[in-house]
Scaffold this active site. Structure first.
Site, PDB file in Angstrom:
ATOM      1  N   HIS A 119       0.820  -1.210   0.000  1.00 42.33           N
ATOM      2  CA  HIS A 119       0.000   0.000   0.000  1.00 42.33           C
ATOM      3  C   HIS A 119       0.859   1.267   0.000  1.00 42.33           C
ATOM      4  O   HIS A 119       0.471   2.289  -0.583  1.00 42.33           O
ATOM      5  CB  HIS A 119      -0.917   0.013   1.230  1.00 42.33           C
ATOM      6  CG  HIS A 119      -2.010  -1.014   1.156  1.00 42.33           C
ATOM      7  ND1 HIS A 119      -2.799  -1.340   2.234  1.00 42.33           N
ATOM      8  CD2 HIS A 119      -2.445  -1.807   0.136  1.00 42.33           C
ATOM      9  CE1 HIS A 119      -3.668  -2.272   1.885  1.00 42.33           C
ATOM     10  NE2 HIS A 119      -3.466  -2.566   0.613  1.00 42.33           N
ATOM     11  N   TYR A 355      -3.691  -9.500   4.942  1.00 40.51           N
ATOM     12  CA  TYR A 355      -3.505  -9.192   3.519  1.00 40.51           C
ATOM     13  C   TYR A 355      -2.171  -8.488   3.256  1.00 40.51           C
ATOM     14  O   TYR A 355      -1.867  -8.138   2.119  1.00 40.51           O
ATOM     15  CB  TYR A 355      -4.661  -8.320   3.017  1.00 40.51           C
ATOM     16  CG  TYR A 355      -6.004  -9.008   3.132  1.00 40.51           C
ATOM     17  CD1 TYR A 355      -6.401  -9.962   2.196  1.00 40.51           C
ATOM     18  CD2 TYR A 355      -6.871  -8.723   4.181  1.00 40.51           C
ATOM     19  CE1 TYR A 355      -7.628 -10.609   2.298  1.00 40.51           C
ATOM     20  CE2 TYR A 355      -8.109  -9.348   4.290  1.00 40.51           C
ATOM     21  CZ  TYR A 355      -8.473 -10.291   3.351  1.00 40.51           C
ATOM     22  OH  TYR A 355      -9.690 -10.930   3.463  1.00 40.51           O
ATOM     23  N   PHE A 356      -1.402  -8.232   4.289  1.00 44.80           N
ATOM     24  CA  PHE A 356      -0.026  -7.756   4.175  1.00 44.80           C
ATOM     25  C   PHE A 356       0.095  -6.464   3.374  1.00 44.80           C
ATOM     26  O   PHE A 356       1.032  -6.280   2.604  1.00 44.80           O
ATOM     27  CB  PHE A 356       0.865  -8.857   3.583  1.00 44.80           C
ATOM     28  CG  PHE A 356       0.530 -10.213   4.127  1.00 44.80           C
ATOM     29  CD1 PHE A 356       0.719 -10.495   5.472  1.00 44.80           C
ATOM     30  CD2 PHE A 356      -0.038 -11.187   3.330  1.00 44.80           C
ATOM     31  CE1 PHE A 356       0.372 -11.730   6.001  1.00 44.80           C
ATOM     32  CE2 PHE A 356      -0.388 -12.421   3.843  1.00 44.80           C
ATOM     33  CZ  PHE A 356      -0.185 -12.687   5.195  1.00 44.80           C
ATOM     34  N   CYS A 357      -0.868  -5.565   3.569  1.00 43.02           N
ATOM     35  CA  CYS A 357      -0.876  -4.276   2.873  1.00 43.02           C
ATOM     36  C   CYS A 357      -0.779  -4.458   1.360  1.00 43.02           C
ATOM     37  O   CYS A 357      -0.107  -3.686   0.662  1.00 43.02           O
ATOM     38  CB  CYS A 357       0.256  -3.376   3.369  1.00 43.02           C
ATOM     39  SG  CYS A 357       0.063  -2.839   5.073  1.00 43.02           S
ATOM     40  N   ALA A 358      -1.444  -5.493   0.846  1.00 41.68           N
ATOM     41  CA  ALA A 358      -1.462  -5.757  -0.593  1.00 41.68           C
ATOM     42  C   ALA A 358      -2.842  -6.272  -0.991  1.00 41.68           C
ATOM     43  O   ALA A 358      -2.974  -7.242  -1.735  1.00 41.68           O
ATOM     44  CB  ALA A 358      -0.382  -6.758  -0.968  1.00 41.68           C
TER      45      ALA A 358
END
Length: 403
Positions: A119, A355-358
């Site tokens: 992100h 979601y691991f900033c994705a």
């Protein structure tokens, strides 16, 4: 294995014992642990120096300034650039935002973004410009056809991820940035996941490259932004203040040369001391030993995952151009958050779920949230085996409860 055992003694957190037994830290894609030498370097700054940099002629300020610039020069040498191309920031996010805010872009300019981008590498551009997605390949790197199609649309800027924080797969940054440059685009590289394993030599076609110290044994709150001369000439400082000007009177001010015009106010001096100690520690480990550790850990991860049919490995099972970052989804467990909590509370295993900033990547592939297991140079195959054995037990329990 002896080398790993010897390294582990350097990391105070690994000396902790939980109610469940020894702590197993596998959340290194988020942040790494810190060796004692890094902690001591930061404490040493406050204990024996504690002065500001570039602000005075007394001995303490000169000592701090000299060390600060030594670390900058060491990073520049590793990246293959001049010291004036290296800017200290707060982190990768701060560095990318500095570039996004300072380039002469308009709302009509087109920026190409990789679908698996963090992100922090997406949102600064989405806020300011028109954007388009670069499709991900099966390995969650940039799809070649999508990349060529994007360049045909003449983007003003192309963002690339050096290493996916979802799959650990690495992209051919030299080749991709060369193609983007040929198409007339600026290039920005998110190297946050690559830097802990190797600092790349900056080619002629990388305009900006950012990474954070905290993922590579260093402290939080300090990052690095490498800028090409081309971008330095075009980039307006997003923030001004002390340290950014050579002169300021009631009528005008004159900006300092790079990198100082991009470093306003009193910086994170102790953080730079810690980053310097982290670089020295990694140099002592050596590139060959670190690469061997990465290969050993990745091999153990992939073998353990392949042996468990209830796991789906994002990015597949290939070890080609890949670092030890493994994200899995689990059959029958759409939300792995309770599983991550149970791994911590019952087995002492620290890893990441979500979601691991994705999130665009997960949404595009209609994937549920994942569980990420990311070892680093102080982890062992025994810890990976312990983690997957714990996953077996928890999956039997949690998947049964979801039926």
């Amino acid at each position: 294995m002896t080398a790993v055992v010897d390294l582990r003694a350097d990391f105070p957190v690994l000396g902790r014992t939980l109610d469940t037994g020894p702590l197993v830290y596998l959340d290194n894609a988020a942040t790494s642990l810190k060796p004692r030498s890094v902690i001591d370097a930061m404490a040493g700054y406050y204990d024996t120096v504690s002065a500001n940099i570039h602000r005075g002629k007394h001995i303490l300020s000169e000592e701090a300034s000299e060390r600060y610039e030594q670390v900058r020069a060491r990073i520049a040498a590793r990246l293959g650039v001049a010291p004036h191309n290296v800017v200290f920031t707060a982190n990768t996010t701060d560095g990318i935002n500095l570039v996004a805010a300072g380039l002469p872009l308009t709302a009509d300019d087109l920026v190409a973004l990789p679908l698996d981008a963090h992100h922090s590498a997406q949102l600064p551009w989405r806020e300011r410009c028109r954007t388009m997605w670069l499709d991900a390949s099966e390995h969650a790197t940039v799809d070649e056809d999508s990349f060529r199609a994007a360049l045909d649309r003449s983007p003003r800027l192309v963002v690339l991820t050096a290493c996916s924080n979802i799959t650990g797969h690495t992209a051919d940054i030299d080749r991709l940035t060369a193609q983007a440059h040929e198409a007339g685009a600026w290039t920005v590289v998110d190297a946050a996941q690559l830097a802990p394993h190797r600092l790349p030599r900056i080619g002629d076609h990388v305009d900006a490259l950012a990474f954070s110290a905290h993922k590579m044994l260093g402290p939080t709150g300090i990052g690095v932004l490498c800028l090409s001369d081309r971008v330095i000439d075009a980039l307006s400082p997003a923030r001004l203040g002390g340290g950014t000007v050579d002169w300021a009177d009631a009528h005008e001010f004159r900006l300092r040369r790079a990198p100082y015009r991009f470093e306003p106010g009193t910086p994170n001096i102790s953080g730079v001391y810690g980053l310097g100690a982290a670089l020295e520690y990694l140099d002592q480990v050596g590139e060959a030993e670190l690469a061997a550790s990465d290969h050993r850990l990745l091999t153990a991860l992939l073998a353990a995952a392949e042996a468990r049919p209830y796991l789906t490995v994002l990015g597949g099972l290939s070890d080609k151009d890949r670092l030890p970052v493994l994200t899995v989804t689990l059959r029958g467990i759409p939300d792995p958050s309770p599983l991550a909590r149970a791994l911590s509370d019952s087995y002492g295993v620290m890893c990441r779920s979500g979601y691991f900033c994705a999130q665009p990547y997960f949404a595009a592939h209609q994937l549920p949230a994942g569980l990420r297991i990311a070892p680093y140079l102080y982890n062992t195959e025994a810890e990976i085996e312990h983690t997957f054995t714990a996953l077996d037990e928890l999956h039997r329990h949690l998947a049964r409860d979801t039926r």
